[in-house]
Design a protein around this motif. Structure first.
Motif, PDB file in Angstrom:
ATOM      1  N   LEU A   4      63.607  27.522  42.915  1.00  0.00           N
ATOM      2  CA  LEU A   4      62.872  27.666  44.167  1.00  0.00           C
ATOM      3  C   LEU A   4      61.677  28.591  43.969  1.00  0.00           C
ATOM      4  CD1 LEU A   4      62.556  27.482  47.317  1.00  0.00           C
ATOM      5  CD2 LEU A   4      64.019  29.519  47.420  1.00  0.00           C
ATOM      6  N   ALA A   5      60.525  28.143  44.447  1.00  0.00           N
ATOM      7  CA  ALA A   5      59.342  29.003  44.544  1.00  0.00           C
ATOM      8  C   ALA A   5      58.988  29.095  46.022  1.00  0.00           C
ATOM      9  CB  ALA A   5      58.181  28.426  43.741  1.00  0.00           C
ATOM     10  N   ASP A   6      59.036  30.293  46.578  1.00  0.00           N
ATOM     11  CA  ASP A   6      58.783  30.489  48.011  1.00  0.00           C
ATOM     12  C   ASP A   6      57.732  31.588  48.154  1.00  0.00           C
ATOM     13  OD1 ASP A   6      58.920  30.518  50.775  1.00  0.00           O
ATOM     14  OD2 ASP A   6      61.104  30.485  50.836  1.00  0.00           O
ATOM     15  N   ILE A   7      56.575  31.238  48.708  1.00  0.00           N
ATOM     16  CA  ILE A   7      55.448  32.177  48.802  1.00  0.00           C
ATOM     17  C   ILE A   7      54.949  32.222  50.228  1.00  0.00           C
ATOM     18  CG2 ILE A   7      53.140  32.764  47.969  1.00  0.00           C
ATOM     19  CD1 ILE A   7      55.048  30.254  45.969  1.00  0.00           C
ATOM     20  N   PHE A   8      54.736  33.411  50.754  1.00  0.00           N
ATOM     21  CA  PHE A   8      54.162  33.560  52.091  1.00  0.00           C
ATOM     22  C   PHE A   8      53.000  34.542  52.013  1.00  0.00           C
ATOM     23  CE2 PHE A   8      53.557  35.105  56.360  1.00  0.00           C
ATOM     24  CZ  PHE A   8      53.731  33.969  57.137  1.00  0.00           C
ATOM     25  N   ILE A   9      51.872  34.151  52.613  1.00  0.00           N
ATOM     26  CA  ILE A   9      50.690  35.020  52.678  1.00  0.00           C
ATOM     27  C   ILE A   9      50.453  35.368  54.138  1.00  0.00           C
ATOM     28  CG2 ILE A   9      48.240  35.281  52.166  1.00  0.00           C
ATOM     29  CD1 ILE A   9      48.532  33.211  49.983  1.00  0.00           C
ATOM     30  N   SER A  10      50.440  36.642  54.440  1.00  0.00           N
ATOM     31  CA  SER A  10      50.277  37.089  55.821  1.00  0.00           C
ATOM     32  C   SER A  10      48.861  36.809  56.306  1.00  0.00           C
ATOM     33  CB  SER A  10      50.539  38.598  55.907  1.00  0.00           C
ATOM     34  OG  SER A  10      49.471  39.315  55.289  1.00  0.00           O
ATOM     35  N   ASP A  11      48.713  36.809  57.622  1.00  0.00           N
ATOM     36  CA  ASP A  11      47.352  36.863  58.156  1.00  0.00           C
ATOM     37  C   ASP A  11      46.804  38.241  57.801  1.00  0.00           C
ATOM     38  OD1 ASP A  11      48.450  35.114  61.073  1.00  0.00           O
ATOM     39  OD2 ASP A  11      47.291  34.324  59.385  1.00  0.00           O
ATOM     40  N   PRO A  12      45.509  38.371  57.581  1.00  0.00           N
ATOM     41  CA  PRO A  12      44.974  39.672  57.109  1.00  0.00           C
ATOM     42  C   PRO A  12      44.889  40.693  58.229  1.00  0.00           C
ATOM     43  CG  PRO A  12      43.204  38.098  57.382  1.00  0.00           C
ATOM     44  CD  PRO A  12      44.471  37.348  57.647  1.00  0.00           C
ATOM     45  N   THR A  13      46.044  41.127  58.698  1.00  0.00           N
ATOM     46  CA  THR A  13      46.080  42.067  59.822  1.00  0.00           C
ATOM     47  C   THR A  13      46.468  43.484  59.398  1.00  0.00           C
ATOM     48  OG1 THR A  13      48.357  41.399  60.251  1.00  0.00           O
ATOM     49  CG2 THR A  13      46.642  40.247  61.476  1.00  0.00           C
ATOM     50  N   TYR A  14      46.757  43.662  58.112  1.00  0.00           N
ATOM     51  CA  TYR A  14      47.167  44.984  57.654  1.00  0.00           C
ATOM     52  C   TYR A  14      45.946  45.845  57.351  1.00  0.00           C
ATOM     53  CZ  TYR A  14      51.891  43.142  57.212  1.00  0.00           C
ATOM     54  OH  TYR A  14      53.107  42.586  57.484  1.00  0.00           O
ATOM     55  N   LYS A  15      46.045  47.097  57.729  1.00  0.00           N
ATOM     56  CA  LYS A  15      44.954  48.046  57.520  1.00  0.00           C
ATOM     57  C   LYS A  15      45.475  49.273  56.774  1.00  0.00           C
ATOM     58  CE  LYS A  15      41.594  46.230  60.252  1.00  0.00           C
ATOM     59  NZ  LYS A  15      40.190  45.963  59.840  1.00  0.00           N
ATOM     60  N   LYS A  16      44.571  49.924  56.059  1.00  0.00           N
ATOM     61  CA  LYS A  16      44.896  51.218  55.457  1.00  0.00           C
ATOM     62  C   LYS A  16      44.196  52.298  56.268  1.00  0.00           C
ATOM     63  CE  LYS A  16      44.751  51.768  51.022  1.00  0.00           C
ATOM     64  NZ  LYS A  16      44.248  51.768  49.634  1.00  0.00           N
ATOM     65  N   LYS A  17      44.812  53.432  56.385  1.00  0.00           N
ATOM     66  CA  LYS A  17      44.239  54.523  57.164  1.00  0.00           C
ATOM     67  C   LYS A  17      42.884  54.925  56.586  1.00  0.00           C
ATOM     68  CE  LYS A  17      45.504  58.978  59.194  1.00  0.00           C
ATOM     69  NZ  LYS A  17      46.534  60.047  59.274  1.00  0.00           N
ATOM     70  N   GLY A  18      41.882  54.961  57.440  1.00  0.00           N
ATOM     71  CA  GLY A  18      40.546  55.325  56.999  1.00  0.00           C
ATOM     72  C   GLY A  18      39.829  54.230  56.235  1.00  0.00           C
ATOM     73  N   ASP A  19      40.304  52.988  56.369  1.00  0.00           N
ATOM     74  CA  ASP A  19      39.748  51.858  55.622  1.00  0.00           C
ATOM     75  C   ASP A  19      39.554  50.700  56.595  1.00  0.00           C
ATOM     76  OD1 ASP A  19      39.178  49.724  53.942  1.00  0.00           O
ATOM     77  OD2 ASP A  19      40.705  50.231  52.471  1.00  0.00           O
ATOM     78  N   ASP A  20      38.321  50.175  56.665  1.00  0.00           N
ATOM     79  CA  ASP A  20      38.024  49.087  57.598  1.00  0.00           C
ATOM     80  C   ASP A  20      38.372  47.710  57.046  1.00  0.00           C
ATOM     81  OD1 ASP A  20      37.052  50.824  59.533  1.00  0.00           O
ATOM     82  OD2 ASP A  20      35.006  50.792  58.712  1.00  0.00           O
ATOM     83  N   ASN A  21      38.765  47.635  55.767  1.00  0.00           N
ATOM     84  CA  ASN A  21      39.061  46.338  55.167  1.00  0.00           C
ATOM     85  C   ASN A  21      40.382  45.765  55.690  1.00  0.00           C
ATOM     86  OD1 ASN A  21      36.878  45.979  53.143  1.00  0.00           O
ATOM     87  ND2 ASN A  21      37.702  47.903  52.348  1.00  0.00           N
ATOM     88  N   ASP A  22      40.451  44.436  55.668  1.00  0.00           N
ATOM     89  CA  ASP A  22      41.694  43.744  55.972  1.00  0.00           C
ATOM     90  C   ASP A  22      42.442  43.471  54.672  1.00  0.00           C
ATOM     91  OD1 ASP A  22      41.516  43.452  58.805  1.00  0.00           O
ATOM     92  OD2 ASP A  22      39.999  41.902  58.517  1.00  0.00           O
TER      93      ASP A  22
END
Length: 390
Positions: free
Chosen positions: A203-221
């Motif tokens: 089995l190969a099972d892969i999930f990619i989140s929507d880019p909603t995660y942020k790092k503190k002090g970082d504007d990137n997704d």
């Protein structure tokens, strides 16, 4: 395969059987009720497997239905944990012919389980008991965020197209093109290894989140890429290499002689509760140009470990491991450096031949996992559109 169903885990349930004083009672109508803590982890899963093994052995067909009730919010430890739970539910329903009901009132995803809401468990929670649909989704899912594929050991053509399908999947997202190719290659090699060495479905099972995660002090997704690659088998990760080295099934190969000498050196480090022989051969199986195939001495082995290290190096955060039996390895980049002779020490000395691995890389599990399973969690920065087409 000796089984009508792909990737069923009867042996996993049976292998985790333990003596139980109080077997879960069989209620009126042949119903068994299994309760578990929502914070599902290895020890709780091992307890569940042991209880289920007793139910199957004692009640046999007298059990008609198994009701799983989650106490509290369902928040599994990682993707590997809930994928194993999926496999158990599938096996009980399809192979053992039990009616299955799952009572989970609330699900909480974490950075380690972004794909939980699109997992097979949702079908069981919502009582979607269309067996044809369950069978279909258990084998294959392909949408923007979720790629799931069971590759049959007997279907070589399916394995050959996997790499291309994975590359297509990763291009749905703004992930560096080369990074997506690297991940696809790692997954394909691990699937190929499972098919080749254990002759089992994978089995190969892969999930990619929507880019909603942020790092503190970082504007990137940031995307979270969560991946599980596993197979069920009586053969464990280091078994082939162990047999080959101890029985000297190689011909005039200095590199294998070096492994034999390393084994003699490492014996002094082995202990009942710490580093042991199984760990040694697990580590050996990731050495470059070392293969478990009989009488193959001049080829074998890949740069798989270097690829895994590269994935981690380019990720903002990561949690990656392999489990086989009750032991495994944590993949930590600082311990995955090749030395001048292309050995990986899994230790601070970067010396495989003479020094024992760091305790930090040794993984222990309450679940006796029949086969080999990988869990990867990678946090990757969302790239701009300018990468497309490069």
């Amino acid at each position: 395969m000796g089984c009508d169903y792909l990737l069923e885990c009867s042996q996993l349930i049976e292998k985790n059987s333990k003596k139980i004083k109080n077997v879960i009672p069989l209620q009126r109508g042949g119903i068994v009720k299994v309760t578990f803590d929502g914070k599902l982890n290895g020890s709780k899963l091992a307890k569940m497997l042991s209880d289920l093994s007793a139910v199957i052995k004692i009640y046999k067909s007298g059990c008609k239905k198994i009701v799983f009730t989650c106490n509290g919010t369902f928040k599994p430890q990682d993707m590997f944990t809930y994928v194993l739970f999926e496999c158990v539910l599938y096996t009980l329903m399809m192979k053992n012919k039990y009616e299955i009901e799952v009572k989970i009132h609330e699900v909480e995803t974490t950075i380690h389980t972004p794909g939980l809401r699109d997992s097979m468990i949702v079908h069981f929670i919502q009582n979607k008991f269309n067996l044809v649909e369950i069978e279909k989704k258990y084998k294959s899912i392909f949408n923007r965020n979720h790629f799931r594929r069971i590759i049959s050991a007997s279907d070589l053509e399916q394995a050959s197209v996997l790499l291309g399908d994975l590359k297509t999947f990763f291009r749905f997202h703004d992930i560096d093109l080369e990074y997506g190719k690297q991940i696809s290659k790692v997954i394909s090699e691990l699937v190929d290894n499972a098919s080749d060495h254990s002759d089992s479905d994978c089995l190969a099972d892969i999930f990619i989140s929507d880019p909603t995660y942020k790092k503190k002090g970082d504007d990137n997704d940031y995307y979270v890429i969560s991946m599980v690659i596993l197979n069920f088998s009586n053969k464990q990760l280091g078994d082939d290499v162990k047999r080959k080295i101890l029985k000297k099934e190689y011909n005039n190969a200095a590199r294998y002689d070096n492994v034999n000498n390393a084994y003699k050196n490492h014996k002094q480090f082995f202990s009942d509760r710490g580093y042991n022989e199984e760990d040694f051969f697990n580590i050996t199986s990731f050495q470059d140009k070392i293969s478990g195939r009989k009488h193959e001495s001049t080829t074998g082995g890949t740069g798989l470990t270097a690829l895994i290290k590269s994935l981690e190096d380019k990720a903002e955060a990561h949690s990656c491991y392999v489990l086989s039996g009750q032991q495994g390895l944590w993949f930590e980049p600082e311990f995955l450096e090749y030395n001048d002779d292309n050995w990986i020490g899994f230790n601070k000395e970067n010396d495989f031949l003479n020094c024992e691995p760091c305790k930090e890389v040794l993984l222990r599990s309450s679940v006796n996992f029949m086969g080999t399973g990988y869990n990867f969690t990678l946090v990757v920065r969302k790239e701009g559109k300018e990468n497309e087409g490069n």
